[in-house]
Write a protein that holds these residues in place. Sequence first.
Motif, PDB file in Angstrom:
ATOM      1  N   GLU A   1      -4.734  -1.568  11.386  1.00  0.00           N
ATOM      2  CA  GLU A   1      -3.926  -1.580  10.126  1.00  0.00           C
ATOM      3  C   GLU A   1      -2.277  -2.217  10.721  1.00  0.00           C
ATOM      4  O   GLU A   1      -2.054  -3.167   9.946  1.00  0.00           O
TER       5      GLU A   1
ATOM      6  N   GLN B   1       0.755   7.350   0.044  1.00  0.00           N
ATOM      7  CA  GLN B   1      -1.234   8.092   0.460  1.00  0.00           C
ATOM      8  C   GLN B   1      -2.413   7.512   1.204  1.00  0.00           C
ATOM      9  O   GLN B   1      -3.172   8.415   1.532  1.00  0.00           O
ATOM     10  N   ASP B   2      -2.097   6.330   0.634  1.00  0.00           N
ATOM     11  CA  ASP B   2      -3.195   5.660   1.501  1.00  0.00           C
ATOM     12  C   ASP B   2      -3.458   5.620   2.830  1.00  0.00           C
ATOM     13  O   ASP B   2      -4.258   6.423   3.130  1.00  0.00           O
ATOM     14  N   TYR B   3      -2.265   5.433   3.329  1.00  0.00           N
ATOM     15  CA  TYR B   3      -3.149   5.497   4.727  1.00  0.00           C
ATOM     16  C   TYR B   3      -2.624   7.103   5.391  1.00  0.00           C
ATOM     17  O   TYR B   3      -3.185   7.056   6.312  1.00  0.00           O
ATOM     18  N   ARG B   4      -2.349   7.999   4.838  1.00  0.00           N
ATOM     19  CA  ARG B   4      -2.145   9.589   4.888  1.00  0.00           C
ATOM     20  C   ARG B   4      -4.066   9.788   5.103  1.00  0.00           C
ATOM     21  O   ARG B   4      -4.472  10.155   5.804  1.00  0.00           O
ATOM     22  N   ALA B   5      -4.382   8.481   4.519  1.00  0.00           N
ATOM     23  CA  ALA B   5      -5.832   9.512   4.368  1.00  0.00           C
ATOM     24  C   ALA B   5      -6.936   8.747   5.895  1.00  0.00           C
ATOM     25  O   ALA B   5      -7.766   8.605   5.524  1.00  0.00           O
ATOM     26  N   MET B   6      -6.235   7.651   6.175  1.00  0.00           N
ATOM     27  CA  MET B   6      -6.888   6.798   7.554  1.00  0.00           C
ATOM     28  C   MET B   6      -7.061   7.393   8.638  1.00  0.00           C
ATOM     29  O   MET B   6      -5.612   9.141   9.022  1.00  0.00           O
TER      30      MET B   6
ATOM     31  N   ASP C   1       5.737  -2.114   4.518  1.00  0.00           N
ATOM     32  CA  ASP C   1       4.600  -1.612   5.318  1.00  0.00           C
ATOM     33  C   ASP C   1       4.026  -1.013   6.836  1.00  0.00           C
ATOM     34  O   ASP C   1       3.611   0.005   6.927  1.00  0.00           O
TER      35      ASP C   1
ATOM     36  N   THR D   1       0.406  -1.250   0.051  1.00  0.00           N
ATOM     37  CA  THR D   1       0.410  -0.146   0.092  1.00  0.00           C
ATOM     38  C   THR D   1       1.014   1.280   0.052  1.00  0.00           C
ATOM     39  O   THR D   1       2.150   1.574   0.423  1.00  0.00           O
ATOM     40  N   LYS D   2       0.439   2.387  -0.831  1.00  0.00           N
ATOM     41  CA  LYS D   2       1.007   3.580  -0.884  1.00  0.00           C
ATOM     42  C   LYS D   2       0.637   4.023   0.456  1.00  0.00           C
ATOM     43  O   LYS D   2      -0.623   4.452   1.378  1.00  0.00           O
TER      44      LYS D   2
END
Length: 69
Positions: free
Chosen positions: A18, A5-10, A50, A2-3
């Motif tokens: 996660e 960016q995806d984690y920053r949206a969480m 990750d 996962t990038k």
Amino acid sequence: MTKAQDYRAMTPDQLDDELVKLKKEQFNLRFQKATGQLENTARVRLIRRDIARVRTVATTKRGEAAAKA
């Protein structure tokens, strides 16, 4: 993988969930390696990275929240 960016949206709670999920997968992969059942050895490295991404984003978010307070 996962990038970041995806984690920053969480949210921080989602990041914690996660992280738990990734740690369980890391444990399972280590167990498979020990028993000789691990087929995709590169997966261990990806999971480790990750985990580092999640921890970095979580630390950043908590630091920003503390700065605002």
